[in-house]
Design a protein around this motif. Structure first.
Motif, PDB file in Angstrom:
ATOM      1  N   GLY A 148      34.724  49.212  31.181  1.00 39.56           N
ATOM      2  CA  GLY A 148      34.458  50.174  32.248  1.00 39.56           C
ATOM      3  C   GLY A 148      34.488  49.597  33.639  1.00 39.56           C
TER       4      GLY A 148
ATOM      5  N   ARG B 277      29.482  54.204  29.732  1.00 43.36           N
ATOM      6  CA  ARG B 277      28.784  55.010  28.724  1.00 43.36           C
ATOM      7  C   ARG B 277      29.754  55.804  27.871  1.00 43.36           C
ATOM      8  N   HIS B 278      30.829  56.286  28.491  1.00 52.45           N
ATOM      9  CA  HIS B 278      31.831  57.042  27.743  1.00 52.45           C
ATOM     10  C   HIS B 278      32.522  56.148  26.712  1.00 52.45           C
TER      11      HIS B 278
ATOM     12  N   GLU C   6      30.072  55.308  23.856  1.00 53.71           N
ATOM     13  CA  GLU C   6      29.856  56.431  22.932  1.00 53.71           C
ATOM     14  C   GLU C   6      31.102  56.695  22.094  1.00 53.71           C
ATOM     15  N   GLU C   7      32.252  56.650  22.727  1.00 53.53           N
ATOM     16  CA  GLU C   7      33.513  56.890  22.016  1.00 53.53           C
ATOM     17  C   GLU C   7      33.725  55.856  20.915  1.00 53.53           C
TER      18      GLU C   7
ATOM     19  N   GLY D  85      29.341  55.482  34.427  1.00 60.17           N
ATOM     20  CA  GLY D  85      29.766  56.646  33.670  1.00 60.17           C
ATOM     21  C   GLY D  85      30.867  56.318  32.682  1.00 60.17           C
ATOM     22  N   ARG D  86      31.844  55.540  33.137  1.00 61.43           N
ATOM     23  CA  ARG D  86      32.950  55.151  32.255  1.00 61.43           C
ATOM     24  C   ARG D  86      32.454  54.242  31.140  1.00 61.43           C
TER      25      ARG D  86
END
Length: 215
Positions: free
Chosen positions: A104, A112-113, A116-117, A109-110
């Motif tokens: 990230g 965490r994405h 999670e992904e 934000g990136r």
């Protein structure tokens, strides 16, 4: 922390070393009867049987579609680690530090994405290959990325094994426990003889013996 006259020789030598890969870890609690499902304490779950190609991908900063999973279930060995009818799992995957721009690139934000992904990807793989229905029986889940490892352990680039255990960096190819500086000794998985619990324990033993020998 070293005096200037000692710093340059150390920096020159350290610059040639290669760090090990990092890892992604899932910590899971479930109410599934994993013992009743006949699962062992440890499972080495492989989908890609070309080890060299998987290693090359990881070194390039990529991760295979179905990476190798190392799944341990501590409650199979010691049921007292969780309440009755509950189990905990640890799922470890070797991953590169530079995956998707260092996970990230500092964008929270990136990060965490991506985290999670990737967690969902591993859960899907677990359900498909080892534990059907796991996602419907999650009591707790937390993930650790290479950035987590770097933050909490101080290992630069989240290097889970310190120096990479390549043919050039194993045994005497690693830094010695006794340095040229009087009274300065090195210990841990960046030194001789190797990585891991056994390698690091031996490193401590070697350093202690060298210190006692000098007294």
């Amino acid at each position: 922390m070293l005096p200037l006259e000692f710093r340059k020789p150390f920096e020159k030598k350290i610059g040639h070393f290669e760090y090990s890969l990092s890892c992604f870890i899932l910590y899971i609690a479930t109410d599934l009867d994993l013992r009743g499902m006949g699962l062992p304490y440890f499972t080495y779950l492989r989908s890609n049987y070309d080890l060299e190609e998987e290693c090359r991908m990881l070194r390039r900063g990529e991760i295979p579609q179905n990476p190798t999973l190392m799944v341990s279930i501590p409650t199979i060995l010691d049921p007292s680690l969780a309440p009755p009818d509950r189990h905990i799992l640890n799922v470890l995957i070797n991953v590169p530090y530079h995956y998707q721009g260092n996970w990230g690139g500092g964008d929270v934000g990136r990060y965490r994405h991506i985290k999670e992904e990737f967690s969902q990807k591993i859960l899907h793989q677990l359900e498909t290959k080892l534990i059907p229905g796991l996602r419907n029986h999650l009591l707790f889940i937390e993930a650790a990325t290479p950035l987590t490892l770097e933050r909490y352990t101080g290992n630069e680039m989240g290097a889970m094994y310190g120096l990479a255990s390549t043919p050039q960096q194993i045994g005497n190819g690693r830094p010695p426990n006794q340095t040229p500086i009087p009274g300065l000794f090195e210990v841990g998985h960046y030194t001789r003889p190797s990585h891991g619990i056994i390698g690091t324990s031996l490193s401590g033993s070697f350093a202690a013996k060298a210190i006692l020998k000098g007294k």
